[in-house]
Design an enzyme around this catalytic site. Structure first.
Site, PDB file in Angstrom:
ATOM      1  N   VAL A  21       8.222  -3.808 -12.277  1.00 51.55           N
ATOM      2  CA  VAL A  21       6.780  -4.685 -12.217  1.00 51.55           C
ATOM      3  C   VAL A  21       6.242  -4.227 -13.666  1.00 51.55           C
ATOM      4  CG1 VAL A  21       4.452  -4.924 -11.011  1.00 51.55           C
ATOM      5  CG2 VAL A  21       6.620  -4.629  -9.843  1.00 51.55           C
ATOM      6  N   GLY A 139      -4.654   2.115 -12.657  1.00 49.36           N
ATOM      7  CA  GLY A 139      -4.163   1.079 -13.518  1.00 49.36           C
ATOM      8  C   GLY A 139      -4.835   0.510 -14.739  1.00 49.36           C
ATOM      9  N   GLU A 195       3.352   0.225  -4.013  1.00 44.15           N
ATOM     10  CA  GLU A 195       4.519   1.008  -4.335  1.00 44.15           C
ATOM     11  C   GLU A 195       5.766   0.765  -3.621  1.00 44.15           C
ATOM     12  OE1 GLU A 195       3.911   3.978  -6.408  1.00 44.15           O
ATOM     13  OE2 GLU A 195       2.029   2.537  -6.783  1.00 44.15           O
ATOM     14  N   LYS A 210      -4.111  10.218  -7.312  1.00 42.53           N
ATOM     15  CA  LYS A 210      -5.041   9.947  -8.310  1.00 42.53           C
ATOM     16  C   LYS A 210      -6.328  10.822  -8.191  1.00 42.53           C
ATOM     17  CE  LYS A 210      -3.071   5.332  -8.256  1.00 42.53           C
ATOM     18  NZ  LYS A 210      -3.238   4.082  -7.396  1.00 42.53           N
ATOM     19  N   GLY A 307      -0.745  -3.834 -10.653  1.00 45.54           N
ATOM     20  CA  GLY A 307      -0.025  -5.176 -11.044  1.00 45.54           C
ATOM     21  C   GLY A 307       0.625  -4.847 -12.562  1.00 45.54           C
TER      22      GLY A 307
HETATM   23  N1  LIG Z   1       3.071  -1.503  -9.823  1.00 47.02           N
HETATM   24  C1  LIG Z   1       1.688  -1.304 -10.134  1.00 47.02           C
HETATM   25  O1  LIG Z   1       0.820  -1.737  -9.992  1.00 47.02           O
HETATM   26  C2  LIG Z   1       1.696   0.232 -10.782  1.00 47.02           C
HETATM   27  C3  LIG Z   1       0.238   0.427 -11.252  1.00 47.02           C
HETATM   28  C4  LIG Z   1       0.126   1.831 -11.863  1.00 47.02           C
HETATM   29  C5  LIG Z   1       1.088   2.611 -11.925  1.00 47.02           C
HETATM   30  N2  LIG Z   1       2.443   2.353 -11.396  1.00 47.02           N
HETATM   31  C6  LIG Z   1       3.475   3.249 -11.501  1.00 47.02           C
HETATM   32  O2  LIG Z   1       4.287   2.809 -12.533  1.00 47.02           O
HETATM   33  C7  LIG Z   1       5.399   3.259 -12.428  1.00 47.02           C
HETATM   34  C8  LIG Z   1       6.845   1.971 -12.104  1.00 47.02           C
HETATM   35  O3  LIG Z   1       6.148   1.049 -11.001  1.00 47.02           O
HETATM   36  P1  LIG Z   1       6.937  -0.226 -10.956  1.00 47.02           P
HETATM   37  O4  LIG Z   1       5.720  -0.831 -10.003  1.00 47.02           O
HETATM   38  O5  LIG Z   1       7.070  -0.909 -12.196  1.00 47.02           O
HETATM   39  O6  LIG Z   1       7.915   0.285 -10.213  1.00 47.02           O
HETATM   40  P2  LIG Z   1       9.531  -0.662 -10.010  1.00 47.02           P
HETATM   41  O7  LIG Z   1      10.051  -0.294  -8.821  1.00 47.02           O
HETATM   42  O8  LIG Z   1       8.897  -2.147 -10.050  1.00 47.02           O
HETATM   43  O9  LIG Z   1      10.250  -0.611 -11.345  1.00 47.02           O
HETATM   44  C9  LIG Z   1      11.011   0.656 -11.654  1.00 47.02           C
HETATM   45  C10 LIG Z   1      12.037   0.398 -12.266  1.00 47.02           C
HETATM   46  O10 LIG Z   1      12.644   1.623 -12.929  1.00 47.02           O
HETATM   47  C11 LIG Z   1      13.924   1.631 -12.847  1.00 47.02           C
HETATM   48  N3  LIG Z   1      14.435   2.863 -12.399  1.00 47.02           N
HETATM   49  C12 LIG Z   1      14.047   3.542 -11.131  1.00 47.02           C
HETATM   50  N4  LIG Z   1      14.841   4.698 -11.340  1.00 47.02           N
HETATM   51  C13 LIG Z   1      15.965   4.693 -12.193  1.00 47.02           C
HETATM   52  C14 LIG Z   1      16.762   5.370 -12.697  1.00 47.02           C
HETATM   53  N5  LIG Z   1      17.140   6.420 -11.941  1.00 47.02           N
HETATM   54  N6  LIG Z   1      17.496   5.319 -13.929  1.00 47.02           N
HETATM   55  C15 LIG Z   1      17.219   3.961 -14.487  1.00 47.02           C
HETATM   56  N7  LIG Z   1      16.331   3.165 -14.064  1.00 47.02           N
HETATM   57  C16 LIG Z   1      15.456   3.660 -12.919  1.00 47.02           C
HETATM   58  C17 LIG Z   1      14.261   0.393 -11.951  1.00 47.02           C
HETATM   59  O11 LIG Z   1      15.514  -0.218 -12.187  1.00 47.02           O
HETATM   60  C18 LIG Z   1      13.031  -0.283 -12.352  1.00 47.02           C
HETATM   61  O12 LIG Z   1      13.389  -1.399 -13.353  1.00 47.02           O
HETATM   62  C19 LIG Z   1       5.568   4.087 -11.137  1.00 47.02           C
HETATM   63  O13 LIG Z   1       5.346   5.591 -11.124  1.00 47.02           O
HETATM   64  C20 LIG Z   1       4.212   3.498 -10.454  1.00 47.02           C
HETATM   65  O14 LIG Z   1       3.669   4.411  -9.587  1.00 47.02           O
HETATM   66  C21 LIG Z   1       2.491   1.345 -11.128  1.00 47.02           C
HETATM   67  N1  LIG Z   2       0.159   0.992  -5.407  1.00 49.38           N
HETATM   68  C1  LIG Z   2      -0.777   1.350  -6.189  1.00 49.38           C
HETATM   69  C2  LIG Z   2      -0.254   0.705  -7.536  1.00 49.38           C
HETATM   70  C3  LIG Z   2      -1.173   1.435  -8.557  1.00 49.38           C
HETATM   71  O1  LIG Z   2      -1.212   2.687  -8.880  1.00 49.38           O
HETATM   72  C4  LIG Z   2      -1.879   0.445  -5.722  1.00 49.38           C
HETATM   73  O2  LIG Z   2      -1.640  -0.407  -4.850  1.00 49.38           O
HETATM   74  O3  LIG Z   2      -2.838   0.726  -6.376  1.00 49.38           O
HETATM   75 NA    NA Z   3      -6.571   3.667 -15.817  1.00 44.21          NA
END
Ligand SMILES: NC(=O)c1ccc[n+]([C@@H]2O[C@H](COP(=O)([O-])OP(=O)(O)OC[C@H]3O[C@@H](n4cnc5c(N)ncnc54)[C@H](O)[C@@H]3O)[C@@H](O)[C@H]2O)c1
Ligand SMILES: N[C@@H](CCO)C(=O)O
Ligand code: NA
Length: 440
Positions: A21, A139, A195, A210, A307
């Site tokens: 994402v 975020g 998540e 957080k 997002g």
């Molecule tokens: N989605 C959100 O809104 C958001 C917001 C703030 C922070 N985050 C943080 O950002 C990070 C990523 O979130 P996301 O929503 O993009 O997750 P996601 O699951 O959509 O993406 C994770 C990516 O990492 C890759 N990956 C995971 N383990 C791997 C490994 N062992 N080797 C190689 N590639 C690997 C997966 O293939 C995928 O492409 C997390 O730490 C999450 O807490 C997400």
């Molecule tokens: N899962 C988290 C993503 C941002 O950290 C949320 O819903 O706020």
């Molecule tokens: Na921030």
């Protein structure tokens, strides 16, 4: 002689760990905004590789030649490593490897920072490289940098945050459309807010991570996930949400970091927020962090806390900061723990309760409850009584009534003890709900 322009400088090699994402949006923005980013950073930012689990999955806008499952060599060749794969390992090992190799690290991984941040910060400090994590808290909203840098001259007293988009979305849907918890969580997953395992959202653990990060930054004290008392939203009912509205409140899941007379308290729980408090107006998946500081007064930071694109915005801001240091020299702030305040248990936190009781509807019951509270040293701010539609029984011919009692502030331990004593009173049939009130 004129100084070299950003495009004349050696490109800075950016390695992206994860292309989900958030990562897919980081890759897109690095490519689409390359010229502007180069001008702002002082050198071109070249995406040299993207580590993923499966290279055969097509990733829109990402050159398939950049995909690899072998993250180690990619990290070794980078100037800046962006970790957006999430989870513990291999993220932790790869970040340490990047730091040891002299690369700057930008991460969105709040779970890892809250549990193991100190080891990462120490490694970065020792290696003299940057570690940035704006995306890890709320975020897109600038909150890490403001607390760490803009408020470095002030004293923060309290931070109240709506820092989980999924649960705010769920509570908002429950109050406006009557949607159930599971259905609303499924929607939040589809929208990319949740998540990978949404129990981290619903159970409050994402917000707790957080809260730990915010408490550490705000109070210059090391606070980790284990220090944060955490309750999620699974026990919140449609009735709680409806009664909140009737008493002029909104139910919100809050991350709270607070300076107390004895130290620092960090906790996450659902709370009633007065309808006229700025946090009450934070709708849908939006986040907001309300900061009370000694000299600055009240501040609120509001925006999209989850997002792909919003989170990528925070990631790229950090990439540009790290890149500027590579070009011009200098370094971002190190971990600040000089205050080393004691982290006090949640039982000594000062809060207020709103307790909903089902009592026998006869004269003197309210006085009996009020008397008990007074005996326990808990003072009442407001009482409201409403008839219950539960049928009268033989031993309660006059029927049952709801009693909604809002207390003044007391310690969590005193309030919890009082509720237990109230529950044991003869005319009390049920404690229907106990919610804390914050922000009043
Ligand atoms: N989605 C959100 O809104 C958001 C917001 C703030 C922070 N985050 C943080 O950002 C990070 C990523 O979130 P996301 O929503 O993009 O997750 P996601 O699951 O959509 O993406 C994770 C990516 O990492 C890759 N990956 C995971 N383990 C791997 C490994 N062992 N080797 C190689 N590639 C690997 C997966 O293939 C995928 O492409 C997390 O730490 C999450 O807490 C997400
Ligand atoms: N899962 C988290 C993503 C941002 O950290 C949320 O819903 O706020
Ligand atoms: Na921030």
């Amino acid at each position: 002689m004129s100084s070299p322009s950003s495009t004349d400088r050696r490109p800075l090699r950016v390695a992206l760990l994860g292309c989900g994402v958030v990562g897919s949006q980081v890759a897109r923005m690095l490519t689409e905004h390359a010229a502007d980013l180069a001008a702002r950073a002082g050198a071109p930012l070249e995406l040299v590789g993207v580590a993923v689990r499966d290279v055969s999955v097509p990733r829109e806008g990402v050159d398939p030649a950049l995909l690899t499952t072998d993250a180690g060599p990619l990290v070794d060749a980078a100037d800046i490593v962006v970790e957006v794969m999430g989870g513990d390992e291999p993220a932790r090992g790869l970040m340490l490897r990047a730091i040891a190799g002299g690369a700057a690290v930008v991460t969105a991984n709040k779970a890892l920072l809250a549990s193991d941040g100190p080891a990462l910060y120490a490694a970065a400090d020792e290696a003299g490289v940057d570690i940035y994590f704006e995306a890890a808290v709320a975020g897109a909203i600038p909150i890490v940098r403001p607390v760490r840098e803009s408020l470095a001259g002030d004293y923060v007293r309290k931070v109240l945050g709506i820092v989980n988009g999924t649960t705010n979305y769920v509570l908002d849907q429950m109050s406006t459309t009557g949607l159930g918890l599971d259905e609303a969580v499924a929607q939040a997953q589809q929208l990319g807010y949740a998540e990978a395992d949404p129990t981290a959202d619903v159970g409050g653990h994402d917000a707790a991570a957080k809260a730990a990060i915010l408490a550490s930054l705000a109070f210059h004290t090391r606070v980790t996930l284990d220090d944060v008392a955490c309750e999620g939203i699974t026990s919140i009912t449609a009735d709680d949400v409806a009664w909140a509205a009737k008493t002029g409140h909104v139910v919100k899941l809050l991350a709270i970091a607070e300076r107390t007379p004895d130290g620092v308290s960090a906790r996450v729980h659902p709370a009633l927020v007065p309808a006229d408090h700025p946090l009450a107006g934070v709708r849908g998946a939006f986040n907001a962090v309300f900061v009370e500081a000694e000299a600055a007064g009240d501040l609120m930071f509001y925006g999209q806390g989850a997002g792909g694109a919003p989170t990528a915005s925070a990631v790229l801001g950090d990439v540009v900061s790290a890149a500027r240091h590579r070009v011009l020299g200098g370094k971002g702030p190190e971990e600040s723990t000089y205050a080393a305040l004691p982290v006090v248990p949640a039982s000594s936190a000062i809060t207020r309760y709103q307790v909903r009781l089902l009592v026998v509807d006869r004269p003197g019951v309210l006085a009996q409850v009020a008397h008990l509270l007074a005996d326990q040293g808990v003072s009442i701010e407001a009482v409201r009584q409403a008839p219950s539609d539960r049928p009268a029984g033989v031993d309660e011919p006059s029927g049952l009534a709801h009693l909604i009692i809002t207390t003044h502030t007391a310690t969590e331990a005193a309030l919890a003890g009082t509720v237990e004593a109230v529950a044991a009173l003869d005319p009390v049939r049920e404690i229907t709900s106990v919610l804390r009130v914050e922000g009043a």
